[in-house]
Design a protein around this motif. Structure first.
Motif, PDB file in Angstrom:
ATOM      1  N   LYS A 139       8.066  15.882 107.319  1.00  0.00           N
ATOM      2  CA  LYS A 139       8.097  15.834 106.050  1.00  0.00           C
ATOM      3  C   LYS A 139       7.853  17.007 105.271  1.00  0.00           C
ATOM      4  N   ALA A 140       6.879  17.649 105.826  1.00  0.00           N
ATOM      5  CA  ALA A 140       6.387  19.087 104.911  1.00  0.00           C
ATOM      6  C   ALA A 140       7.647  20.365 105.126  1.00  0.00           C
ATOM      7  N   ILE A 141       8.479  19.977 106.071  1.00  0.00           N
ATOM      8  CA  ILE A 141       9.564  20.846 106.195  1.00  0.00           C
ATOM      9  C   ILE A 141      10.755  20.394 104.990  1.00  0.00           C
ATOM     10  N   LEU A 142      10.823  19.133 105.041  1.00  0.00           N
ATOM     11  CA  LEU A 142      11.858  18.699 103.876  1.00  0.00           C
ATOM     12  C   LEU A 142      11.308  19.083 102.549  1.00  0.00           C
ATOM     13  N   CYS A 143       9.985  18.781 102.528  1.00  0.00           N
ATOM     14  CA  CYS A 143       9.672  18.950 101.117  1.00  0.00           C
ATOM     15  C   CYS A 143       9.378  20.292 100.676  1.00  0.00           C
ATOM     16  N   ALA A 144       9.503  21.291 101.505  1.00  0.00           N
ATOM     17  CA  ALA A 144       9.362  22.888 101.527  1.00  0.00           C
ATOM     18  C   ALA A 144      10.875  23.142 101.015  1.00  0.00           C
ATOM     19  N   GLY A 145      11.781  22.305 101.046  1.00  0.00           N
ATOM     20  CA  GLY A 145      13.413  22.638 100.862  1.00  0.00           C
ATOM     21  C   GLY A 145      14.012  23.257 101.856  1.00  0.00           C
ATOM     22  N   VAL A 146      13.482  22.945 103.185  1.00  0.00           N
ATOM     23  CA  VAL A 146      14.157  23.562 104.346  1.00  0.00           C
ATOM     24  C   VAL A 146      14.790  22.433 104.876  1.00  0.00           C
ATOM     25  N   ASP A 147      16.076  22.691 105.420  1.00  0.00           N
ATOM     26  CA  ASP A 147      16.702  21.775 105.934  1.00  0.00           C
ATOM     27  C   ASP A 147      16.238  21.602 107.519  1.00  0.00           C
ATOM     28  N   LEU A 148      16.287  20.266 107.977  1.00  0.00           N
ATOM     29  CA  LEU A 148      15.669  20.048 109.530  1.00  0.00           C
ATOM     30  C   LEU A 148      16.834  19.426 110.234  1.00  0.00           C
ATOM     31  N   LEU A 149      17.006  19.965 111.372  1.00  0.00           N
ATOM     32  CA  LEU A 149      17.718  19.377 112.335  1.00  0.00           C
ATOM     33  C   LEU A 149      17.000  18.702 113.534  1.00  0.00           C
ATOM     34  N   ILE A 150      17.107  17.358 113.902  1.00  0.00           N
ATOM     35  CA  ILE A 150      16.275  16.858 114.823  1.00  0.00           C
ATOM     36  C   ILE A 150      16.727  16.660 115.991  1.00  0.00           C
ATOM     37  N   THR A 151      16.009  16.589 117.498  1.00  0.00           N
ATOM     38  CA  THR A 151      16.514  15.766 118.386  1.00  0.00           C
ATOM     39  C   THR A 151      15.696  14.791 118.951  1.00  0.00           C
ATOM     40  N   ILE A 179      26.659  22.540 110.439  1.00  0.00           N
ATOM     41  CA  ILE A 179      25.968  22.551 109.360  1.00  0.00           C
ATOM     42  C   ILE A 179      25.985  23.927 108.701  1.00  0.00           C
ATOM     43  N   VAL A 180      25.822  24.940 109.191  1.00  0.00           N
ATOM     44  CA  VAL A 180      25.877  26.168 108.612  1.00  0.00           C
ATOM     45  C   VAL A 180      27.170  26.980 108.939  1.00  0.00           C
ATOM     46  N   GLY A 181      27.857  26.849 109.676  1.00  0.00           N
ATOM     47  CA  GLY A 181      28.959  27.351 110.102  1.00  0.00           C
ATOM     48  C   GLY A 181      29.998  27.677 109.011  1.00  0.00           C
ATOM     49  N   VAL A 182      30.660  29.024 109.191  1.00  0.00           N
ATOM     50  CA  VAL A 182      31.476  29.346 107.955  1.00  0.00           C
ATOM     51  C   VAL A 182      33.154  29.098 108.120  1.00  0.00           C
ATOM     52  N   ARG A 183      33.067  28.692 109.360  1.00  0.00           N
ATOM     53  CA  ARG A 183      34.555  28.055 109.583  1.00  0.00           C
ATOM     54  C   ARG A 183      34.700  26.742 109.884  1.00  0.00           C
ATOM     55  N   GLY A 184      35.938  26.251 109.441  1.00  0.00           N
ATOM     56  CA  GLY A 184      36.101  24.611 109.349  1.00  0.00           C
ATOM     57  C   GLY A 184      36.128  24.167 111.041  1.00  0.00           C
ATOM     58  N   GLY A 185      36.440  22.956 111.270  1.00  0.00           N
ATOM     59  CA  GLY A 185      36.657  22.464 112.508  1.00  0.00           C
ATOM     60  C   GLY A 185      36.172  21.261 112.777  1.00  0.00           C
TER      61      GLY A 185
END
Ligand SMILES: NC(=O)c1ccc[n+]([C@@H]2O[C@H](COP(=O)([O-])OP(=O)(O)OC[C@H]3O[C@@H](n4cnc5c(N)ncnc54)[C@H](O)[C@@H]3O)[C@@H](O)[C@H]2O)c1
Length: 266
Positions: free
Chosen positions: A78-90, A258-264
């Motif tokens: 929750k702290a990560i998302l509330c700080a405006g940082v994206d979160l990828l989880i396993t 999520i972050v890549g600059v190429r499509g695919g």
């Protein structure tokens, strides 16, 4: 194409999954991403980026990848998302706790992403769920019994599993209970439940098989959009037999989507 600066990535956990994710990020193998640092509980050794505490990671990262377990996700998600940082989880098994899931869904402005992890077919299952849901979804997982021992098991059950010479059913029940009782082994059931947006329809069978050289997941879903069966047999990670070796590469692929600059393919 729009000019874009590389996203700064933080990794929580530096075990079988996190160390490979960090190494590939540091080596520039994720298009559009750079490794900012690594968060671990103890002292970080032999790592390709500085150790950060969570506060530093929140300041220095655009996205944090959780590769540390359900407890870490419960503590920091929750702290990560509330700080405006994206979160990828396993460790999506933690989302079996519906109050925790709701708290993450209500948090932001950071966005929550789930990797497909050890399994595939989630895209089609999610597409079918949009049509009219499913009548039944069953996930059957087969692993070495030794990788399924849990601290809550009584000694008789531990002895039965350790001595097993043929497959034994260890658990049969809901995806919620599966994710809670086998937090490091049944994140896949949670991934299926999250993909289809319905925890109640997913049931799980867990088999301990002493001859299982590969970790097997069979996902069977029936509903108005069709009948699906995915069979996945993964080699366990050499570093951690509870984890499939492919998981860090799923995380890296998710990151690039999520972050890549190429499509695919997404
Ligand atoms: N979605 C999937 O298909 C899937 C598959 C396998 C594993 N997983 C998840 O990935 C997680 C990591 O797997 P692994 O094989 O790398 O485990 P591992 O035990 O090899 O490594 C875990 C790492 O996390 C660190 N850690 C633990 N708690 C922490 C905390 N609170 N804060 C910071 N660091 C912490 C540990 O120090 C260690 O570096 C598993 O716990 C599991 O939940 C998901």
């Amino acid at each position: 194409m729009k000019a874009q600066t590389a996203s700064r990535i933080g990794v929580i956990g530096h075990g079988a999954v996190g160390s490979r994710v960090a190494a590939d990020l540091a080596a520039g193998r994720v298009n559009g991403a750079v490794l900012a640092g690594i968060v671990v509980r103890g002292v970080l050794v032999d790592a390709p980026a500085p150790q950060l505490d969570l506060a530093q990671a929140l300041e220095q990262c655009d996205l944090i990848v959780e590769c540390a377990g359900q407890e870490a996700l419960l503590a920091h998600g929750k702290a990560i998302l509330c700080a405006g940082v994206d979160l990828l989880i396993t460790s999506m098994g933690a989302l079996a706790d519906s109050r925790f899931l709701q708290s993450l869904e209500a948090a932001g402005p950071g966005r929550l992403f789930l990797t497909s992890g050890a399994i595939g077919g989630l895209d089609l299952l999610a597409s079918g769920a949009r049509s009219d849901g499913y009548d039944s979804v069953v996930v059957t997982t087969k692993k070495l019994p030794s990788s399924l021992l849990q601290p809550w098991m009584v000694q008789a059950q531990i002895d039965e599993l350790t001595a097993a010479t043929e497959p034994v059913e260890i658990f049969s029940g809901s995806a919620r209970d599966a994710a809670r009782l086998f937090p490091k082994s049944l994140n896949v059931a949670a991934a299926v439940a999250m993909a289809i947006g319905d925890w109640e329809v997913v049931s799980v069978r867990l088999i301990g098989d002493p001859t299982a050289e590969l970790t097997e997941h069979v996902i069977e879903a029936n509903g108005p959009s069709g009948e699906y069966c995915f069979v996945i047999r993964n080699k366990p990670s050499p570093e951690n037999p509870r984890t499939s070796g492919v998981v860090p590469f799923s995380v890296l692929r998710s990151l690039e989507s999520i972050v890549g600059v190429r499509g695919g393919l997404i």
